[in-house]
Design a protein around this motif. Structure first.
Motif, PDB file in Angstrom:
ATOM      1  N   SER A 277       0.529   5.215   0.549  1.00 50.50           N
ATOM      2  CA  SER A 277      -0.609   5.894   1.289  1.00 50.50           C
ATOM      3  C   SER A 277       0.136   7.242   1.508  1.00 50.50           C
ATOM      4  O   SER A 277       0.270   8.038   0.558  1.00 50.50           O
ATOM      5  CB  SER A 277      -1.144   5.546   2.566  1.00 50.50           C
TER       6      SER A 277
ATOM      7  N   LEU B 147      -0.449  -0.680  -4.640  1.00 47.69           N
ATOM      8  CA  LEU B 147      -1.739  -0.256  -4.578  1.00 47.69           C
ATOM      9  C   LEU B 147      -1.951   1.082  -3.791  1.00 47.69           C
ATOM     10  O   LEU B 147      -1.203   1.436  -2.893  1.00 47.69           O
ATOM     11  CB  LEU B 147      -2.613  -1.242  -3.695  1.00 47.69           C
ATOM     12  N   GLY B 148      -2.492   2.045  -4.267  1.00 49.90           N
ATOM     13  CA  GLY B 148      -2.640   3.415  -4.036  1.00 49.90           C
ATOM     14  C   GLY B 148      -3.643   4.224  -4.947  1.00 49.90           C
ATOM     15  O   GLY B 148      -3.769   3.870  -6.088  1.00 49.90           O
TER      16      GLY B 148
ATOM     17  N   VAL C  12      -9.519  -1.684   2.782  1.00 52.19           N
ATOM     18  CA  VAL C  12      -8.726  -1.117   1.812  1.00 52.19           C
ATOM     19  C   VAL C  12      -9.459  -0.111   0.679  1.00 52.19           C
ATOM     20  O   VAL C  12      -8.995   0.937   0.515  1.00 52.19           O
ATOM     21  CB  VAL C  12      -8.078  -2.232   0.906  1.00 52.19           C
TER      22      VAL C  12
ATOM     23  N   GLY D  61      -8.649   2.521  -2.161  1.00 47.47           N
ATOM     24  CA  GLY D  61      -7.633   1.861  -2.658  1.00 47.47           C
ATOM     25  C   GLY D  61      -8.237   0.476  -3.228  1.00 47.47           C
ATOM     26  O   GLY D  61      -9.208   0.212  -3.156  1.00 47.47           O
TER      27      GLY D  61
ATOM     28  N   ARG E 167       0.887  -1.246   0.049  1.00 42.94           N
ATOM     29  CA  ARG E 167      -0.022   0.049  -0.010  1.00 42.94           C
ATOM     30  C   ARG E 167       0.833   1.213   0.217  1.00 42.94           C
ATOM     31  O   ARG E 167       1.781   1.430   0.719  1.00 42.94           O
ATOM     32  CB  ARG E 167      -0.973   0.105   1.064  1.00 42.94           C
TER      33      ARG E 167
END
Length: 327
Positions: free
Chosen positions: A38, A71-72, A104, A109, A36
């Motif tokens: 962020s 992921l983001g 998520v 996300g 992730r």
């Protein structure tokens, strides 16, 4: 030759299970659980934590390439994290627009972005600028959040953003993991974009693989939970391509799987605190029960156990070789 990929599976297919599953040949590459991105750019240790394979050429010990998944929702932070990852020479970089997990999605996300094709395009463009052409740059998406109204827009956005290939999990976020998978939509996407497309979702057997390819019209398939429930599925698919259909010999396969179960347990013990190790073994056995009566019996015996020594006693009684965690 049609390609087979081992899917990213959050909370299931970590480096330990990835190492064991790829001992059985058949996969063109594997994809990690997501990292992730962020509030900050990811440090190098985040990449090697989730993919220790980076330290050995971004491959498992059997030689299977390992792609890392990001992921983001912030294009610039995603691009900066990808640039940092590139320095570690990954076998490939993948973007996650498929995770349906509420925790998520609440933080913008995974599949939560599938109503925003413009944002998907911006993320793909930004990351593409950070990833040299020699490193495969791919994405994975679902069909949408609750419906397929923007499916093709999202696929076009990612392809237009510079990805080299796209994997489509043929369900929406709301569908979760409930059958069926809508493989026909994979074909619609493949007809729309100018990059290779692979199908994912509800492939548990060779027959499923054949139906998936027939319905979708695509050659390449990513195996997820089906590969965990049947570790020999990829190998049997390869044999099917070469020799035709053969009935699995589950007893012979279990005899081959037993030492891999023992290695999995040893690696889990080495990686996790003792109180968490039995849960990981039960998680895999629970899926193996679909295909192996031996796993059903073993799972039933250890289901309530929390002590590692007691678990190991049952493993040995079932012929699973057990090494100590310190070995």
């Amino acid at each position: 030759m049609p390609r087979l990929y081992l899917a990213p599976m959050e909370g299931l297919a970590d480096d330990v299970l990835r190492e064991v599953l790829t001992r059985i040949p058949g996969y063109d590459h594997a994809v990690t659980e997501f990292l992730r991105v962020s509030a900050t750019v990811l440090p190098g240790r985040s990449f090697t934590r989730i993919a220790p394979e980076l330290k050995v050429g971004s491959r498992t010990s059997s030689g299977t390439p390992v792609h890392l998944q990001l992921l983001g929702s912030d294009p610039q932070r995603m691009a900066a994290s990808a640039a940092r990852l590139v320095r570690l020479h990954p076998a490939g970089i993948d973007l996650n627009f498929g995770c349906p997990a509420p925790t998520v999605n609440r933080h913008r996300g995974g599949a939560a972005l599938l109503d925003e094709p413009e944002l998907l395009h911006a993320i793909a463009c930004a990351v593409r600028a950070s990833v040299p052409k020699g490193i495969p740059f791919t994405a994975k998406m679902r069909l949408g959040i609750a419906d397929t109204g923007r499916t093709l827009d999202c696929a076009r956005a990612l392809a237009g953003g510079g990805i080299d290939a796209l994997v489509v999990h043929a369900r929406t976020k709301v569908d979760g993991y409930r059958p069926p998978a809508h493989w026909e939509w994979v074909g619609r996407i493949a007809d729309t974009v100018g990059v290779p497309v692979a199908a994912n979702g509800e492939v548990w057997s060779e027959a499923d693989w054949q139906r998936c390819r027939a319905v979708s019209g695509v050659s390449d398939v990513m195996l997820g939970r089906g590969a965990v429930a049947d570790p020999f599925l990829a190998r049997r698919i390869r044999a099917l391509q070469a020799d035709g259909t053969k009935t699995p010999d589950r007893d012979a396969e279990w005899a081959e799987l037993s030492p891999l179960l023992g290695e999995f347990w040893w690696r889990v013990r080495a990686k996790l605190e003792a109180r968490h190790a039995p849960g990981r073994l039960k998680q895999w056995l629970n899926l193996l029960r679909r295909n192996f009566p031996q796993a059903e019996s073993l799972y039933g015996e250890i289901r309530a156990l929390k002590d590692c020594t007691a678990v190991e006693g049952h493993l040995r009684r079932h012929g699973v070789p057990v090494l100590s965690a310190a070995a």
